[in-house]
Design an enzyme around this catalytic site. Structure first.
Site, PDB file in Angstrom:
ATOM      1  N   CYS A   2      -5.665  -4.240  -0.425  1.00  0.00           N
ATOM      2  CA  CYS A   2      -6.826  -4.289  -1.322  1.00  0.00           C
ATOM      3  C   CYS A   2      -8.047  -4.036  -0.470  1.00  0.00           C
ATOM      4  CB  CYS A   2      -6.926  -5.657  -2.006  1.00  0.00           C
ATOM      5  SG  CYS A   2      -8.413  -5.825  -3.029  1.00  0.00           S
ATOM      6  N   GLU A 102      -7.429   1.010  -6.501  1.00  0.00           N
ATOM      7  CA  GLU A 102      -6.425   1.597  -5.625  1.00  0.00           C
ATOM      8  C   GLU A 102      -6.432   3.109  -5.858  1.00  0.00           C
ATOM      9  OE1 GLU A 102      -5.062   0.275  -3.232  1.00  0.00           O
ATOM     10  OE2 GLU A 102      -4.837  -1.879  -3.631  1.00  0.00           O
TER      11      GLU A 102
END
Length: 232
Positions: A2, A102
């Site tokens: 992340c 993402e």
């Protein structure tokens, strides 16, 4: 991993959701990146948001420059690694967010940014750990990182890891110093895919210089060069 997330809700919404006091000059963030000073909630100060730098320096590697810091830790081994196990036992935190990003790889040069949120667009909390470190000038700073786990069915279409999102009923237990390790580790699992949404966003998110509401809006799929693609 992340490496980017958002916290686009208002000060009032944050205070109501987490029952903690926010700084009066807080501004929503749409493209949060490592090394920035960001709000977290710790067990030491559960009634107020603390501001820590995203990127933790391992206990054995003090005085390293920001670029060498770590920003994530694998949930599967955080309780065993020398660099993280003390923080895992003693210094856990909630990292408030309302979405994360993402990038889906399509070929060698094409990456499509996706935003992941709750279906109800509500705030949530990543599982984090924090520590204090001394920089090259001898100044003390507080830093945090976000734990990651294997992806759920939704995130796996884009990436092979996802941040640990805590169930709301586990947030107080995560901060509680008396919660047993076995119970803590059980919280570190993929969040339920059916409670989440994903959609493509503008490649503006690629640059940390961009931090505006336009970044979190759903857009047609475009690669990092801004070219439209047929893939979603």
């Amino acid at each position: 991993m992340c490496g980017r997330y958002s916290l686009s809700k208002s000060k009032i919404e944050l205070e109501e959701r987490f029952q903690a006091e926010m700084l009066p000059d807080f501004n929503p963030r749409y493209n949060i990146a490592p090394t920035q000073l960001l709000p977290v909630i710790t067990s030491q100060s559960p009634k107020g948001f603390s501001f820590f730098y995203w990127g933790i320096t391992p206990e054995f590697g003090r005085n390293k420059p920001v670029a060498q810091k770590l920003i994530n830790a694998k949930a599967e081994s955080v309780h065993e690694k020398v660099s993280f196990k003390t923080s895992f036992k003693q210094r856990r935190c909630l990292v408030p967010a309302d979405g994360f990003y993402e990038w889906k790889q399509l070929g060698k040069k094409t990456k499509i940014p996706y935003r992941f949120t709750m279906r109800d667009d509500e705030l949530f909390a990543f599982a984090g750990i924090w520590e204090e470190y001394e920089n090259i000038n001898g100044e003390n700073h507080h830093t945090f990182l976000i734990l990651t786990t294997s992806p759920n069915e939704l995130v796996s279409e884009v990436h092979d890891r996802m941040p640990v999102i805590l169930n709301r009923e586990d947030e107080k237990k995560w901060l509680d110093s008396y919660t047993e390790e076995k119970e803590l580790l059980a919280m570190l699992k993929p969040y339920q895919a059916e409670k989440m949404l994903s959609f493509t966003v503008s490649p503006m998110v690629n640059s940390v210089k961009n931090d505006s509401p336009a970044i979190i809006k759903r857009t047609s799929p475009m690669d990092q060069f801004g070219n439209y693609t047929l893939f979603g």
